[in-house]
Scaffold this motif. Structure first.
Motif, short mmCIF file in Angstrom:
data_model
loop_
_atom_site.label_atom_id
_atom_site.label_comp_id
_atom_site.label_asym_id
_atom_site.label_seq_id
_atom_site.Cartn_x
_atom_site.Cartn_y
_atom_site.Cartn_z
N LEU A 44 -9.40 -4.73 18.61
CA LEU A 44 -9.95 -3.48 18.09
C LEU A 44 -8.89 -2.39 18.05
O LEU A 44 -8.81 -1.61 17.09
N ILE A 45 -8.07 -2.33 19.09
CA ILE A 45 -7.00 -1.32 19.14
C ILE A 45 -6.01 -1.53 18.00
O ILE A 45 -5.59 -0.59 17.32
N ILE A 46 -5.64 -2.80 17.77
CA ILE A 46 -4.70 -3.11 16.68
C ILE A 46 -5.33 -2.79 15.33
O ILE A 46 -4.67 -2.25 14.43
N SER A 47 -6.62 -3.11 15.18
CA SER A 47 -7.33 -2.80 13.92
C SER A 47 -7.35 -1.30 13.66
O SER A 47 -7.14 -0.85 12.53
N LEU A 48 -7.59 -0.52 14.71
CA LEU A 48 -7.61 0.94 14.57
C LEU A 48 -6.24 1.45 14.15
O LEU A 48 -6.13 2.29 13.24
N PHE A 49 -5.18 0.94 14.78
CA PHE A 49 -3.83 1.37 14.42
C PHE A 49 -3.53 1.06 12.96
O PHE A 49 -2.99 1.90 12.22
N ARG A 50 -3.89 -0.14 12.52
CA ARG A 50 -3.62 -0.54 11.13
C ARG A 50 -4.36 0.35 10.13
O ARG A 50 -3.79 0.73 9.10
N SER A 51 -5.60 0.68 10.45
CA SER A 51 -6.38 1.52 9.53
C SER A 51 -5.79 2.91 9.42
O SER A 51 -5.65 3.46 8.32
N VAL A 52 -5.44 3.50 10.57
CA VAL A 52 -4.83 4.83 10.56
C VAL A 52 -3.48 4.79 9.85
O VAL A 52 -3.14 5.70 9.08
N PRO A 66 -1.32 18.56 3.54
CA PRO A 66 -2.25 19.07 4.54
C PRO A 66 -2.50 18.09 5.69
O PRO A 66 -2.85 18.51 6.80
N ALA A 67 -2.33 16.79 5.40
CA ALA A 67 -2.72 15.79 6.39
C ALA A 67 -1.56 15.04 7.04
O ALA A 67 -1.72 14.48 8.12
N MET A 68 -0.42 15.00 6.40
CA MET A 68 0.65 14.14 6.88
C MET A 68 1.10 14.43 8.31
O MET A 68 1.28 13.51 9.12
N PRO A 69 1.30 15.71 8.69
CA PRO A 69 1.72 15.96 10.09
C PRO A 69 0.69 15.48 11.11
O PRO A 69 1.05 14.91 12.15
N LEU A 70 -0.60 15.68 10.80
CA LEU A 70 -1.66 15.26 11.71
C LEU A 70 -1.71 13.74 11.82
O LEU A 70 -1.81 13.18 12.92
N MET A 71 -1.63 13.05 10.68
CA MET A 71 -1.70 11.59 10.69
C MET A 71 -0.49 10.99 11.40
O MET A 71 -0.61 9.98 12.12
N SER A 72 0.67 11.58 11.22
CA SER A 72 1.87 11.08 11.91
C SER A 72 1.73 11.21 13.42
O SER A 72 2.08 10.29 14.17
N ALA A 73 1.20 12.35 13.85
CA ALA A 73 1.04 12.59 15.29
C ALA A 73 0.02 11.62 15.89
O ALA A 73 0.24 11.06 16.98
N VAL A 74 -1.09 11.38 15.18
CA VAL A 74 -2.11 10.44 15.67
C VAL A 74 -1.56 9.03 15.68
O VAL A 74 -1.84 8.24 16.61
N GLU A 75 -0.80 8.66 14.67
CA GLU A 75 -0.21 7.31 14.64
C GLU A 75 0.71 7.10 15.83
O GLU A 75 0.71 6.02 16.45
N ASP A 76 1.48 8.11 16.19
CA ASP A 76 2.37 8.00 17.37
C ASP A 76 1.54 7.80 18.64
O ASP A 76 1.93 7.02 19.52
#
Length: 383
Positions: A44-52, A66-76
């Motif tokens: 599930l953790i790997i699936s979540l990472f792949r989706s994000v 508008p979204a790239m900085p937020l998505m990059s931070a969450v991906e990290d």
């Protein structure tokens, strides 16, 4: 304020990317709900990472600022979770879901208008806060401190998520007082007697105070929206009595964060019959007793203590089950404080249980009850 619009890609390409984002948003949301029940599930953790990661990639194709900085931070942050450097927690799940909801609101605005306005300073601030959490995790193994920092970002993302205030508890009690008074139930009635019985029980734990009044407020609203099939007096007494059996449970069990053993689960479940026993010899309150006995039954038959299915469960128990669940989801213990969870997250979890643990019909009524709150929330969060 910043404005994003994209003139370089044709509309067909943009629509295809948005559809892909929608699909992976749904996968992420479902995975987060599953992780709350299976926090150690690596797949599930790997699936979540792949989706994000996919959402971030799709947004990157159009340079969705508008979204790239937020998505990059969450991906990290999710990279650390995937590598096992941090433990999954409901608080982390709240943070990820709120970021995804914020990004989704930007995407929806872009889809509807062809452009999106956003607060550049706020996006930058949120991204820096999440990046700081990642840095703290890498520098320190202090889980409590990490969770505290996550909570701070959640409160920035959703200002409605804050430490429970005494004023809000007083407002809830006043609402219940007014509602019952309008129905003709004076403070000399048994309703007030049972309410007072629960006061010392709720004082046993810092996480319970005001809980019965909050649950009753929601239960009364649901009952009214549903055409008042349940006598309000019986419903009120059922709400005040339904967790009375918890008074006799050890606090270390009630506050336990780790997985419960089978014997501990059985002990906690016994609170239903213990609570109902309080009304056993009171003929007038037998409808309330039935509500108490059935409030942990499930629409699909997986509940307890009797394994009843939806048609066999009384409306009062269906109402109480939703109000009880919603309160548990919106008021989570954290860091010796009583912190609310995002309402939007709680609503989604309640809906995820429709037709399973909870009555689908009454979940629809619940959605009517919370719709004004969600509309106000979405208006505030798009800025």
């Amino acid at each position: 304020m910043g404005v994003f619009q994209c003139d370089e890609l044709d509309l067909a390409t943009v629509r295809e990317l948005i559809e892909d984002i929608d699909d992976h948003y749904q996968i992420s949301e479902t995975t987060l709900l599953m992780l709350d029940r299976q926090p150690d599930d690596r797949e599930l953790i790997i699936s979540l990472f792949r989706s994000v990661h996919t959402i971030k990639g799709d947004l990157g194709i159009v340079g969705f600022t508008p979204a790239m900085p937020l998505m990059s931070a969450v991906e990290d942050l999710l990279s650390l979770l995937r590598e096992g450097d941090i433990q999954y927690s409901p608080m982390m799940s709240d943070l990820i879901l709120l970021v995804l909801d914020r990004v989704r609101s930007y995407v929806d605005s872009f889809r509807a208008q062809g452009f999106v306005e956003y607060d550049q300073a706020q996006v930058q601030e949120l991204s820096q806060h999440i990046a700081a959490i990642v840095g703290d995790i890498q520098a320190s193994g202090d889980q409590a401190y990490q969770q505290k920092k996550i909570a701070e970002v959640i409160r920035i993302l959703d200002p409605s998520v804050k430490i429970t205030e005494l004023e809000s508890a007083d407002n809830t009690r006043n609402f219940v007082d007014t509602f019952l008074s309008e129905l003709g139930y004076s403070q000399d009635e048994d309703v007030e007697f049972f309410r007072r019985i629960m006061d010392p029980v709720e004082q046993r734990s810092q996480y319970w105070q005001g809980r019965s009044d909050r649950i009753l407020k929601m239960a009364l609203i649901l009952n009214q929206l549903g055409g008042s099939p349940v006598d309000e007096k019986q419903l009120a007494v059922a709400v005040y009595v339904h967790d009375f059996g918890m008074a006799f449970m050890p606090l270390n069990l009630l506050h336990k964060d780790s997985t419960l053993s089978n014997s501990e689960i059985l002990l906690l479940r016994s609170h239903v019959t213990s609570s109902a026993h309080l009304l056993q010899f009171m003929d007038y309150w037998q409808p309330a007793r039935e509500i108490v006995l059935q409030h942990h039954e499930a629409a699909n038959g997986s509940g307890y203590p009797y394994g009843l299915r939806e048609k066999e469960i009384c409306d009062g128990a269906k109402i109480l089950a939703i109000a009880d669940t919603f309160d548990a989801l919106t008021h989570q213990r954290a860091y010796s404080t009583h912190q609310k969870r995002p309402i939007i997250r709680a609503v989604k979890e309640v809906n995820d249980c429709a037709g399973k643990q909870l009555s689908a019909r009454w979940v629809e009524i619940f959605n009517q009850a919370v719709q004004p709150v969600l509309l106000a929330h979405s208006t505030k969060s798009i800025g």
